[in-house]
Design an enzyme around this catalytic site. Structure first.
Site, PDB file in Angstrom:
ATOM      1  N   ASP A 193     -17.988   3.555  41.049  1.00  0.00           N
ATOM      2  CA  ASP A 193     -16.939   3.823  42.027  1.00  0.00           C
ATOM      3  C   ASP A 193     -16.010   4.879  41.428  1.00  0.00           C
ATOM      4  O   ASP A 193     -16.298   5.453  40.355  1.00  0.00           O
ATOM      5  CB  ASP A 193     -16.226   2.524  42.453  1.00  0.00           C
ATOM      6  CG  ASP A 193     -15.344   1.932  41.357  1.00  0.00           C
ATOM      7  OD1 ASP A 193     -15.350   2.456  40.221  1.00  0.00           O
ATOM      8  OD2 ASP A 193     -14.647   0.942  41.631  1.00  0.00           O
ATOM      9  N   HIS A 237     -33.526 -11.548  26.125  1.00  0.00           N
ATOM     10  CA  HIS A 237     -33.622 -12.915  26.649  1.00  0.00           C
ATOM     11  C   HIS A 237     -33.486 -13.028  28.166  1.00  0.00           C
ATOM     12  O   HIS A 237     -34.088 -13.925  28.755  1.00  0.00           O
ATOM     13  CB  HIS A 237     -32.540 -13.800  26.002  1.00  0.00           C
ATOM     14  CG  HIS A 237     -32.827 -14.122  24.569  1.00  0.00           C
ATOM     15  ND1 HIS A 237     -32.093 -15.038  23.842  1.00  0.00           N
ATOM     16  CD2 HIS A 237     -33.777 -13.647  23.709  1.00  0.00           C
ATOM     17  CE1 HIS A 237     -32.563 -15.112  22.599  1.00  0.00           C
ATOM     18  NE2 HIS A 237     -33.584 -14.275  22.491  1.00  0.00           N
ATOM     19  N   CYS A 271     -17.606   0.422  37.070  1.00  0.00           N
ATOM     20  CA  CYS A 271     -16.367   0.407  37.858  1.00  0.00           C
ATOM     21  C   CYS A 271     -15.221   0.247  36.862  1.00  0.00           C
ATOM     22  O   CYS A 271     -15.408   0.478  35.666  1.00  0.00           O
ATOM     23  CB  CYS A 271     -16.397  -0.677  38.939  1.00  0.00           C
ATOM     24  SG  CYS A 271     -16.460  -2.376  38.365  1.00  0.00           S
ATOM     25  N   HIS A 288     -38.501 -17.298  27.481  1.00  0.00           N
ATOM     26  CA  HIS A 288     -37.455 -16.665  28.303  1.00  0.00           C
ATOM     27  C   HIS A 288     -37.980 -16.344  29.701  1.00  0.00           C
ATOM     28  O   HIS A 288     -37.223 -16.354  30.661  1.00  0.00           O
ATOM     29  CB  HIS A 288     -36.933 -15.412  27.611  1.00  0.00           C
ATOM     30  CG  HIS A 288     -36.389 -15.712  26.246  1.00  0.00           C
ATOM     31  ND1 HIS A 288     -35.293 -16.511  26.057  1.00  0.00           N
ATOM     32  CD2 HIS A 288     -36.842 -15.379  25.005  1.00  0.00           C
ATOM     33  CE1 HIS A 288     -35.055 -16.634  24.760  1.00  0.00           C
ATOM     34  NE2 HIS A 288     -35.993 -15.961  24.098  1.00  0.00           N
ATOM     35  N   THR A 296     -13.507  -2.444  35.713  1.00  0.00           N
ATOM     36  CA  THR A 296     -13.745  -3.521  34.743  1.00  0.00           C
ATOM     37  C   THR A 296     -15.225  -3.813  34.533  1.00  0.00           C
ATOM     38  O   THR A 296     -15.577  -4.509  33.580  1.00  0.00           O
ATOM     39  CB  THR A 296     -13.113  -4.831  35.245  1.00  0.00           C
ATOM     40  OG1 THR A 296     -13.694  -5.128  36.534  1.00  0.00           O
ATOM     41  CG2 THR A 296     -11.601  -4.718  35.363  1.00  0.00           C
ATOM     42  N   GLY A 297     -16.057  -3.378  35.452  1.00  0.00           N
ATOM     43  CA  GLY A 297     -17.474  -3.762  35.456  1.00  0.00           C
ATOM     44  C   GLY A 297     -17.694  -5.090  36.154  1.00  0.00           C
ATOM     45  O   GLY A 297     -18.827  -5.455  36.481  1.00  0.00           O
ATOM     46  N   ILE A 298     -16.619  -5.814  36.418  1.00  0.00           N
ATOM     47  CA  ILE A 298     -16.748  -7.170  36.989  1.00  0.00           C
ATOM     48  C   ILE A 298     -17.187  -7.112  38.448  1.00  0.00           C
ATOM     49  O   ILE A 298     -18.128  -7.804  38.859  1.00  0.00           O
ATOM     50  CB  ILE A 298     -15.424  -7.951  36.858  1.00  0.00           C
ATOM     51  CG1 ILE A 298     -15.078  -8.168  35.387  1.00  0.00           C
ATOM     52  CG2 ILE A 298     -15.532  -9.303  37.568  1.00  0.00           C
ATOM     53  CD1 ILE A 298     -13.675  -8.764  35.163  1.00  0.00           C
ATOM     54  N   GLY A 299     -16.506  -6.291  39.245  1.00  0.00           N
ATOM     55  CA  GLY A 299     -16.857  -6.209  40.658  1.00  0.00           C
ATOM     56  C   GLY A 299     -18.296  -5.750  40.847  1.00  0.00           C
ATOM     57  O   GLY A 299     -19.037  -6.319  41.666  1.00  0.00           O
TER      58      GLY A 299
HETATM   59  C1  RB5 Z   1     -10.924  -0.188  41.621  1.00  0.00           C
HETATM   60  O1  RB5 Z   1      -9.543   0.000  41.576  1.00  0.00           O
HETATM   61  C2  RB5 Z   1     -11.303  -1.441  40.843  1.00  0.00           C
HETATM   62  O2  RB5 Z   1     -10.869  -2.576  41.505  1.00  0.00           O
HETATM   63  C3  RB5 Z   1     -12.804  -1.486  40.622  1.00  0.00           C
HETATM   64  O3  RB5 Z   1     -13.211  -0.342  39.972  1.00  0.00           O
HETATM   65  C4  RB5 Z   1     -13.334  -2.620  39.775  1.00  0.00           C
HETATM   66  O4  RB5 Z   1     -12.645  -2.720  38.561  1.00  0.00           O
HETATM   67  C5  RB5 Z   1     -13.536  -3.908  40.424  1.00  0.00           C
HETATM   68  O5  RB5 Z   1     -14.051  -4.864  39.820  1.00  0.00           O
END
Ligand code: RB5
Length: 145
Positions: free
Chosen positions: A7, A96, A63, A131, A65-68
């Site tokens: 993103d 694994h 992104c 695995h 954080t990479g989390i989304g």
């Molecule tokens: C965008 O501002 C941010 O929310 C997105 O890049 C990401 O970190 C979501 O997990």
């Protein structure tokens, strides 16, 4: 073929990764974005569809954080996306978990570490054996849900 996507928050780091892939002669397809504000689940979906339809074998999603990206990618059946910010995890998620997508946080790690994580992710083979039995349980969970 490798797929890459980000993103707007991950765009700068994506350019660094693309430079690295070009230097290494690794072919890839970029599913976007091109720096404009966008919704990360749309990018994750576009990349993951290329993996499940066989066009690509692995992917890199970036992104803030990479989390989304990891949450969205793991909604797609057949995707095993791993959010990594340390070398050991990037290595063992291949050994694994047979991860087919690595997710990186452009706001949480620097480009030097990111390139190390990409390198070990791309160059480590799945161990199989016990695995594989566990990966097969993922498929069962997907079928049941
Ligand atoms: C965008 O501002 C941010 O929310 C997105 O890049 C990401 O970190 C979501 O997990």
């Amino acid at each position: 073929m490798l797929a890459i996507g980000s993103d707007h928050a991950g765009y700068g780091l994506k350019l660094e990764v693309i430079k690295y892939l070009d230097e290494k002669g690794i072919s890839f397809t970029d599913v976007g974005c091109n720096g404009e504000s966008c919704d990360y689940p749309d990018i994750a979906k576009a990349l993951c569809e290329k993996i499940v339809n066989g066009e690509c074998s692995k992917g890199i999603l970036i992104c803030g954080t990479g989390i989304g990206m990891s949450m969205a990618a793991n909604k797609v059946h057949g995707i095993r996306a791993a959010l990594c910010s340390d070398y050991f995890s990037a290595k063992y998620t291949r050994l694994h978990n047979d991860a087919n997508v690595i997710c990186l946080g452009a706001r949480t790690i620097g480009p030097g570490l990111a390139l190390e994580l990409v390198d070990v992710f791309l160059n480590t083979e799945f161990e199989g054996g016990r695995h594989q039995r566990r990966i097969d349980i993922f498929k069962k969970i997907e079928e049941e849900n």
